[in-house]
Scaffold this active site. Structure first.
Site, PDB file in Angstrom:
ATOM      1  N   CYS A   1      48.979 -20.743  38.864  1.00  0.00           N
ATOM      2  CA  CYS A   1      48.040 -22.139  39.904  1.00  0.00           C
ATOM      3  C   CYS A   1      47.654 -22.485  40.252  1.00  0.00           C
ATOM      4  O   CYS A   1      46.832 -23.201  40.647  1.00  0.00           O
ATOM      5  CB  CYS A   1      49.635 -22.742  40.727  1.00  0.00           C
ATOM      6  SG  CYS A   1      50.832 -23.252  39.465  1.00  0.00           S
TER       7      CYS A   1
ATOM      8  N   HIS B   1      47.136 -28.072  45.412  1.00  0.00           N
ATOM      9  CA  HIS B   1      47.870 -28.268  43.908  1.00  0.00           C
ATOM     10  C   HIS B   1      48.950 -28.787  44.658  1.00  0.00           C
ATOM     11  O   HIS B   1      49.514 -29.402  45.149  1.00  0.00           O
ATOM     12  CB  HIS B   1      47.630 -26.719  44.005  1.00  0.00           C
ATOM     13  CG  HIS B   1      49.057 -26.211  43.177  1.00  0.00           C
ATOM     14  ND1 HIS B   1      49.092 -26.914  42.019  1.00  0.00           N
ATOM     15  CD2 HIS B   1      50.402 -25.674  42.779  1.00  0.00           C
ATOM     16  CE1 HIS B   1      49.878 -26.526  41.030  1.00  0.00           C
ATOM     17  NE2 HIS B   1      50.360 -26.040  41.634  1.00  0.00           N
TER      18      HIS B   1
ATOM     19  N   ASN C   1      53.597 -30.723  38.020  1.00  0.00           N
ATOM     20  CA  ASN C   1      52.580 -29.674  38.310  1.00  0.00           C
ATOM     21  C   ASN C   1      52.022 -29.458  37.416  1.00  0.00           C
ATOM     22  O   ASN C   1      52.643 -28.422  36.038  1.00  0.00           O
ATOM     23  CB  ASN C   1      53.504 -28.443  39.011  1.00  0.00           C
ATOM     24  CG  ASN C   1      53.270 -27.273  39.432  1.00  0.00           C
ATOM     25  OD1 ASN C   1      52.046 -27.133  39.154  1.00  0.00           O
ATOM     26  ND2 ASN C   1      53.865 -26.767  40.491  1.00  0.00           N
TER      27      ASN C   1
END
Ligand code: COA
Length: 317
Positions: A112, A244, A274
């Site tokens: 990520c 993020h 996500n």
């Protein structure tokens, strides 16, 4: 020489799966997902989509926005944890699909936090004069990498791609990047490559959610301090936080750390879930296009992911 963002673009698959849809598929509730994560829906790639196709669509939009022609691009860096092939890279497919010259193209594996890693690498190449225009893409099809019978992970993720063109500039744009890794925590968030790891039981994402949460808040807090201090800045100097998008409670903790109102934080989590390496360039592109992030604004990007890895980039947009 400095590097500066000259164009942004993004792509989200049309198909949307809401929390209510998930209620019909598994033992979960909209209320549980919303209160624990902030996610309301996620975009899901079609059967025929590839990670490279999503990336190419986002890249084309960034090229249009920056008025950049294929022959101007010197390098392609793709951050992804869900490459279509073990090899070659997704970047090589994207290079071909965009009709670029035979320029350097490679993938970055930093889960990520991959996009901030890609930006940092691109920045080094521009500063040394090796390249003048680099395409940096974050793209994922995480919905293919989760076990749809595991409610603790599958509700969290979505698909999408975001791209930026980083160009050489006389004036500073990308002010600093800060990257870290703690490999001792590998086991709390990972997805085994079952082709290579013959003993692994499944290729899907495995996560100790509470542990990941705890590390994320601690490490991102340290990262914010490190980034501000490296640039002799204080919290009030930052115009926008683009975190993020993993969990709204982690994002709120960072806003609090920066003493920042949530109005100054770009949140796409509710609509996208996500999207791993794609989440930051997706959020940046949305905020640029809707006029929130303007030229001259000071923007802090921060990310965290499996590795564990974490990274930030401070940008004078
Ligand atoms: N719907 C309903 N209940 C669920 C559920 C779901 N989708 N997923 C898990 N549960 C249940 C669990 O089974 C558990 O039940 P039990 O108490 O009967 O055993 C309960 O909810 C609590 O589970 P827990 O894992 O302790 O929840 P949590 O408060 O830690 O929240 C996360 C889980 C994943 C939302 C949270 O830990 C988190 O967001 N962590 C960070 C993850 C992250 O950001 N990952 C990506 C980093 S890039």
């Amino acid at each position: 020489m400095y590097s500066k963002i000259v164009g942004t673009g993004s792509y989200l698959p049309e198909k949307i799966v809401t929390n209510q849809d998930l209620e019909k598929m598994m033992d979960t509730t909209d209320e549980w997902i919303t209160t624990r994560t902030g996610i309301k829906r996620r975009h899901v790639a079609s059967e025929t989509d590839t990670t490279a196709n999503l990336a190419t669509r986002a890249a084309r939009r960034a090229m249009e926005a920056g008025n950049v022609q294929p022959e101007q691009i010197d390098m392609v860096i793709v951050a992804t944890a869900t490459s279509d092939d073990a090899f070659p890279s997704t970047a090589s497919r994207v290079q071909h699909q965009l009709g670029l010259r035979h320029v350097v193209a490679f993938d970055v594996s930093a889960a990520c936090a991959g996009f901030n890693h890609g930006l940092s690498i691109a920045d080094q190449y521009i500063k040394t004069g090796f390249a003048k225009m680099i395409l940096v893409i974050g793209c994922e099809m995480l919905t293919r990498a989760v076990d749809w019978t595991d409610r603790s992970t599958c509700v969290l993720f979505g698909d999408g791609a975001g791209a930026v063109l980083l160009g050489a500039s006389e004036t500073p744009g990308l002010l600093s990047t800060h990257l870290h890794c703690d490999g001792s925590q590998h086991h709390i968030l990972y997805a085994p490559n079952t082709v290579v790891q013959k003993n692994a039981d499944s290729p899907f994402v495995k996560m100790e959610g509470k542990e990941v949460f705890r590390h994320a808040v601690t490490r991102l807090g340290e990262l914010v301090d490190e980034t501000l201090s490296a640039n002799n800045l204080t919290q009030t100097d930052i115009d926008w936080l683009i975190p993020h998008q993993a969990n709204i409670r982690i994002i709120q903790a960072m806003a609090k750390k920066l003493n920042m109102s949530m109005e100054k934080v770009i949140v796409t989590l509710d609509d996208q879930g996500n999207t791993s390496a794609a989440s930051i360039p997706l959020a940046l592109d949305i905020a640029v296009r809707d006029g929130r992030v303007k030229r001259g604004d000071l923007v802090l990007l921060e990310s965290f992911g499996g590795g564990l890895v974490w990274g930030s980039a401070l940008i004078r947009y």
